[in-house]
Scaffold this motif. Structure first.
Motif, PDB file in Angstrom:
ATOM      1  N   ALA A 169       0.572  -1.218   0.133  1.00  0.00           N
ATOM      2  CA  ALA A 169       0.013   0.087   0.076  1.00  0.00           C
ATOM      3  C   ALA A 169       0.632   1.252   0.010  1.00  0.00           C
ATOM      4  O   ALA A 169       0.734   2.181  -0.889  1.00  0.00           O
ATOM      5  CB  ALA A 169      -0.879   0.053   1.252  1.00  0.00           C
ATOM      6  N   PHE A 170       1.850   1.263   0.986  1.00  0.00           N
ATOM      7  CA  PHE A 170       2.614   2.256   0.964  1.00  0.00           C
ATOM      8  C   PHE A 170       3.698   2.716  -0.037  1.00  0.00           C
ATOM      9  O   PHE A 170       4.074   3.882  -0.435  1.00  0.00           O
ATOM     10  CB  PHE A 170       3.293   2.682   2.545  1.00  0.00           C
ATOM     11  CG  PHE A 170       2.117   2.761   3.347  1.00  0.00           C
ATOM     12  CD1 PHE A 170       1.747   3.944   3.528  1.00  0.00           C
ATOM     13  CD2 PHE A 170       1.990   1.969   4.348  1.00  0.00           C
ATOM     14  CE1 PHE A 170       0.466   4.169   4.415  1.00  0.00           C
ATOM     15  CE2 PHE A 170       0.963   2.021   5.411  1.00  0.00           C
ATOM     16  CZ  PHE A 170       0.340   3.267   5.396  1.00  0.00           C
ATOM     17  N   GLN A 171       4.262   1.702  -0.648  1.00  0.00           N
ATOM     18  CA  GLN A 171       5.309   1.705  -1.472  1.00  0.00           C
ATOM     19  C   GLN A 171       5.102   1.545  -3.016  1.00  0.00           C
ATOM     20  O   GLN A 171       5.691   1.884  -3.751  1.00  0.00           O
ATOM     21  CB  GLN A 171       6.475   0.526  -1.244  1.00  0.00           C
ATOM     22  CG  GLN A 171       7.330   1.037  -0.002  1.00  0.00           C
ATOM     23  CD  GLN A 171       8.362   0.103   0.264  1.00  0.00           C
ATOM     24  OE1 GLN A 171       8.656  -0.951  -0.689  1.00  0.00           O
ATOM     25  NE2 GLN A 171       9.423   0.189   1.087  1.00  0.00           N
ATOM     26  N   GLU A 172       3.929   0.939  -3.154  1.00  0.00           N
ATOM     27  CA  GLU A 172       3.565   0.730  -4.510  1.00  0.00           C
ATOM     28  C   GLU A 172       2.205   1.625  -5.002  1.00  0.00           C
ATOM     29  O   GLU A 172       2.141   2.041  -5.862  1.00  0.00           O
ATOM     30  CB  GLU A 172       3.481  -0.780  -4.941  1.00  0.00           C
ATOM     31  CG  GLU A 172       4.895  -1.362  -4.883  1.00  0.00           C
ATOM     32  CD  GLU A 172       4.983  -2.785  -5.337  1.00  0.00           C
ATOM     33  OE1 GLU A 172       3.879  -3.098  -5.999  1.00  0.00           O
ATOM     34  OE2 GLU A 172       5.992  -3.410  -5.082  1.00  0.00           O
ATOM     35  N   LEU A 173       1.227   1.256  -3.991  1.00  0.00           N
ATOM     36  CA  LEU A 173      -0.152   1.742  -4.642  1.00  0.00           C
ATOM     37  C   LEU A 173      -0.087   3.463  -4.466  1.00  0.00           C
ATOM     38  O   LEU A 173      -0.638   3.990  -5.279  1.00  0.00           O
ATOM     39  CB  LEU A 173      -1.115   1.009  -3.687  1.00  0.00           C
ATOM     40  CG  LEU A 173      -2.495   1.024  -4.108  1.00  0.00           C
ATOM     41  CD1 LEU A 173      -2.655   0.501  -5.502  1.00  0.00           C
ATOM     42  CD2 LEU A 173      -3.510   0.333  -3.276  1.00  0.00           C
ATOM     43  N   LEU A 174       0.172   3.818  -3.066  1.00  0.00           N
ATOM     44  CA  LEU A 174       0.170   5.215  -2.997  1.00  0.00           C
ATOM     45  C   LEU A 174       1.084   6.026  -4.040  1.00  0.00           C
ATOM     46  O   LEU A 174       0.511   7.161  -4.411  1.00  0.00           O
ATOM     47  CB  LEU A 174       0.608   5.603  -1.412  1.00  0.00           C
ATOM     48  CG  LEU A 174      -0.330   5.533  -0.432  1.00  0.00           C
ATOM     49  CD1 LEU A 174       0.052   5.680   0.710  1.00  0.00           C
ATOM     50  CD2 LEU A 174      -1.533   6.505  -0.747  1.00  0.00           C
ATOM     51  N   PRO A 175       2.236   5.393  -4.102  1.00  0.00           N
ATOM     52  CA  PRO A 175       2.986   6.397  -5.009  1.00  0.00           C
ATOM     53  C   PRO A 175       2.495   6.587  -6.400  1.00  0.00           C
ATOM     54  O   PRO A 175       2.544   7.353  -7.092  1.00  0.00           O
ATOM     55  CB  PRO A 175       4.298   5.663  -5.252  1.00  0.00           C
ATOM     56  CG  PRO A 175       4.624   4.916  -3.953  1.00  0.00           C
ATOM     57  CD  PRO A 175       3.324   4.462  -3.668  1.00  0.00           C
ATOM     58  N   ILE A 229      -0.904   6.353  -7.066  1.00  0.00           N
ATOM     59  CA  ILE A 229      -2.001   7.367  -7.080  1.00  0.00           C
ATOM     60  C   ILE A 229      -1.601   8.562  -7.071  1.00  0.00           C
ATOM     61  O   ILE A 229      -2.118   9.606  -7.838  1.00  0.00           O
ATOM     62  CB  ILE A 229      -2.900   6.852  -5.785  1.00  0.00           C
ATOM     63  CG1 ILE A 229      -3.698   5.697  -5.702  1.00  0.00           C
ATOM     64  CG2 ILE A 229      -3.886   8.194  -5.387  1.00  0.00           C
ATOM     65  CD1 ILE A 229      -4.042   5.150  -4.462  1.00  0.00           C
ATOM     66  N   LYS A 230      -0.622   8.981  -6.277  1.00  0.00           N
ATOM     67  CA  LYS A 230       0.087  10.196  -6.125  1.00  0.00           C
ATOM     68  C   LYS A 230       0.443  10.779  -7.606  1.00  0.00           C
ATOM     69  O   LYS A 230       0.282  11.947  -8.012  1.00  0.00           O
ATOM     70  CB  LYS A 230       1.287  10.181  -5.142  1.00  0.00           C
ATOM     71  CG  LYS A 230       0.896  10.600  -3.724  1.00  0.00           C
ATOM     72  CD  LYS A 230       2.272  10.797  -3.196  1.00  0.00           C
ATOM     73  CE  LYS A 230       1.928  10.851  -1.482  1.00  0.00           C
ATOM     74  NZ  LYS A 230       2.945  10.661  -0.745  1.00  0.00           N
ATOM     75  N   HIS A 231       1.255   9.753  -8.294  1.00  0.00           N
ATOM     76  CA  HIS A 231       1.945  10.247  -9.481  1.00  0.00           C
ATOM     77  C   HIS A 231       0.834  10.261 -10.438  1.00  0.00           C
ATOM     78  O   HIS A 231       0.736  11.350 -11.603  1.00  0.00           O
ATOM     79  CB  HIS A 231       2.662   8.876 -10.029  1.00  0.00           C
ATOM     80  CG  HIS A 231       3.350   9.084 -11.691  1.00  0.00           C
ATOM     81  ND1 HIS A 231       4.203   9.553 -11.690  1.00  0.00           N
ATOM     82  CD2 HIS A 231       2.569   8.530 -12.831  1.00  0.00           C
ATOM     83  CE1 HIS A 231       4.504   9.860 -13.140  1.00  0.00           C
ATOM     84  NE2 HIS A 231       3.589   9.012 -13.491  1.00  0.00           N
ATOM     85  N   THR A 232      -0.336   9.771 -10.499  1.00  0.00           N
ATOM     86  CA  THR A 232      -1.751   9.639 -11.366  1.00  0.00           C
ATOM     87  C   THR A 232      -2.302  11.368 -11.151  1.00  0.00           C
ATOM     88  O   THR A 232      -2.529  11.896 -12.098  1.00  0.00           O
ATOM     89  CB  THR A 232      -2.654   8.731 -11.278  1.00  0.00           C
ATOM     90  OG1 THR A 232      -2.018   7.552 -11.008  1.00  0.00           O
ATOM     91  CG2 THR A 232      -3.656   8.814 -12.188  1.00  0.00           C
TER      92      THR A 232
END
Lengths: 184, 329
Positions: free
Chosen positions: B112-118, B120-123
């Motif tokens: 969640a913190f290392q792959e999904l959140l980045p 979402i942030k990038h998008t």
């Protein structure tokens, strides 16, 4: 060149995969050495009784003619909870036709090849002072199956059979009888 | 619900077996890659995809073929019954399976913190505006490099930064961003290779395989082996894009572009880490990136080995994984 390299890699691959399987089998064996009581196969119900020091394991004295004795599988565990399973095949053939489980109360019984996929009828009744539940329905294969379950001390007992219900009641009665004979 | 009941439920069996199957599949794939000395990153990536895809597909398939796979009879005859380990009582108090579930929860948090959140942030992040980046002048080295690359070309933007930066944004309007400092440090051939590498990323990001791969990877969010294997697939992706750059400009130009980028990053990190208070985590990340760059450079500088017949090897590996994993419950 490509063919030569492809063929050349095969023996190395086979040896390494065989080594991996050996490591996996070792990993399967280690827990048995570390702690007793894991699910194990036994040659007979008596052997399970003796090795697990569980004289309270029930076994029928009566078997229908259609059932071959000895059981094709006796598996039992003490960890994570007490449970035993005995499976019997038909006299002719290897199809499992009778399964008996004895499980610590409130815990799921060991999964058996024979179970009721659907229940058609339920009938509570008493055998030798025990309140039992007889269920009739069908097995996953669609064949008619019956199940008889009751509480025996701290254990749940369940018998499933690919046959008419009266045979199940006889098996249960014989289990009660053998229990009564063992008591001093 | 007792923990052992969870491990015997359909969901519990899927969780445990998918992790076990991924681990064994990864080991078999690594074995095959070394046994046949497979160096081509596209082929290596195809093999690694097996590790991500198979555990999702095979468990339901095995259960459909043999619904009694979870039964004691099957478990007793299995090559490995992992519940034997999970049922071990630690200090007579709690089962090892609990520790396993805690590890899965930790992996889920990492995902969640290392792959999904980045992502979402990038998008949701706004693209660089024109104040931060500008288009290259016609006839400039970057413009020439871009024009020399065949096929559809994205936009290129120059960032006025005193650092070595090159990255691409995908999406509806793909752009290759490159810092002026990095453009100036490269020869025309190296610049062409570096830009081609980014264009390869943009082109490959549109392939449905990569989208499907991420979806499958997300489905196995609890799986620590997938976490590592997905990163290895990304590393292979970098090498595939290196090969695209190398095909246009030569392996030595691509390798030199990477060397210059790595050295530039090293210099920046050296300044950053001259402060002894820099966290150890940052140093480890920097070291990891440096090792990856070195691997990529070394690979480009070596002569590629003659390939084995990858279809035959692939079928062999696929059959081995499917067969071995069937007996792991």
């Amino acid at each position: 060149m490509a063919i030569k390299r492809t063929i050349g890699g095969i023996p190395v691959f086979i040896v390494l995969v065989a080594l991996l399987i050996g490591v996996l089998e070792l990993a399967n064996w280690i827990p048995l050495v570390i702690q007793d009581g894991a699910l194990e196969r036994f040659a007979s119900i008596d052997e399970a009784r003796n090795r697990l020091k569980r004289p309270d394991i029930l076994s029928p004295a009566y078997y229908p003619r259609s059932v071959r004795w000895p059981p094709i599988l006796v598996a039992a565990q003490d960890r994570p909870y007490r449970a035993i399973l005995a499976e019997f095949s038909r006299t002719e053939g290897n199809e499992t036709v009778l399964a008996i489980t004895q499980t610590e109360r409130g815990r799921p019984p060991l999964r058996t090849a024979l179970h009721l996929a659907s229940v058609r009828e339920r009938a509570p009744f008493e055998v030798k002072g025990r309140r039992m539940l007889l269920e009739a329905g069908s097995c996953p294969s669609g064949d008619p199956c019956s199940r008889l379950s009751w509480i025996e001390g701290t254990d749940d007992i369940c018998i499933v059979m690919k046959d008419a219900a009266p045979e199940l009641v006889r098996i249960a009665e014989s289990m009660m009888l053998s229990r009564a004979m063992e008591k001093p | 619900m007792h923990i052992d009941a969870f491990f015997h439920s359909w969901v519990g069996m899927f969780v445990t077996q998918s992790i076990l199957h991924t681990l064994v599949a990864a080991l078999i794939v690594d074995t095959a890659l070394s046994a046949w000395n497979i160096a081509n990153p596209a082929v290596r990536q195809r093999f690694r995809l097996l590790v991500v895809i198979l555990p999702v597909v095979t468990f339901p398939l095995y259960q459909a073929i043999s619904p009694e796979r979870g039964s004691p009879l099957f478990r007793l005859d299995a090559v490995l019954d992992v519940t034997r380990w999970f049922n071990l009582q630690l200090w007579g108090a709690f089962p090892l399976g609990l520790l396993f579930l805690a590890f899965c929860a930790l992996t889920s948090a990492l995902f969640a913190f290392q792959e999904l959140l980045p992502i979402i942030k990038h998008t949701s992040a706004a693209p660089l505006d024109d104040d931060e980046a500008c288009t290259p002048e016609p006839g400039s080295p970057l413009d020439q490099a871009l024009k020399s690359i065949p096929g559809p070309r994205p936009e290129a933007m120059i960032i006025d930064e005193a650092e070595c930066i090159i990255f691409s944004s995908t999406g509806k309007r793909p752009v290759v961003y490159i810092s002026r400092m990095f453009v100036l440090s490269l020869t025309p051939e190296e610049l062409r290779a570096a830009v081609a590498h980014e264009i390869a990323h943009i082109r490959r990001s549109r392939r449905p395989t990569m989208v499907m791969l991420f979806l499958l990877r997300s489905l196995l969010f609890f799986n620590p082996v997938i976490l590592m294997e997905f990163r290895r697939i990304i590393q292979e992706e970098e090498k595939i894009c290196d090969d695209f750059g190398a095909a246009l400009s030569g392996r030595s130009a691509m390798a030199q572009a990477l060397v210059k980028f790595r050295d530039c990053e090293h210099a920046e990190q050296a300044v950053l880490f001259s402060d002894m208070a820099s966290p150890l985590r940052d140093r480890i990340v920097e070291y990891g990136q440096s090792v990856q760059f070195s691997n990529r450079i070394d690979r480009l500088e070596e002569n590629p080995a003659a390939p084995a017949n990858s279809i035959v090897v692939f079928c062999c590996v696929l059959a081995t994984i499917v067969t071995v994993n069937y007996y792991l419950v």
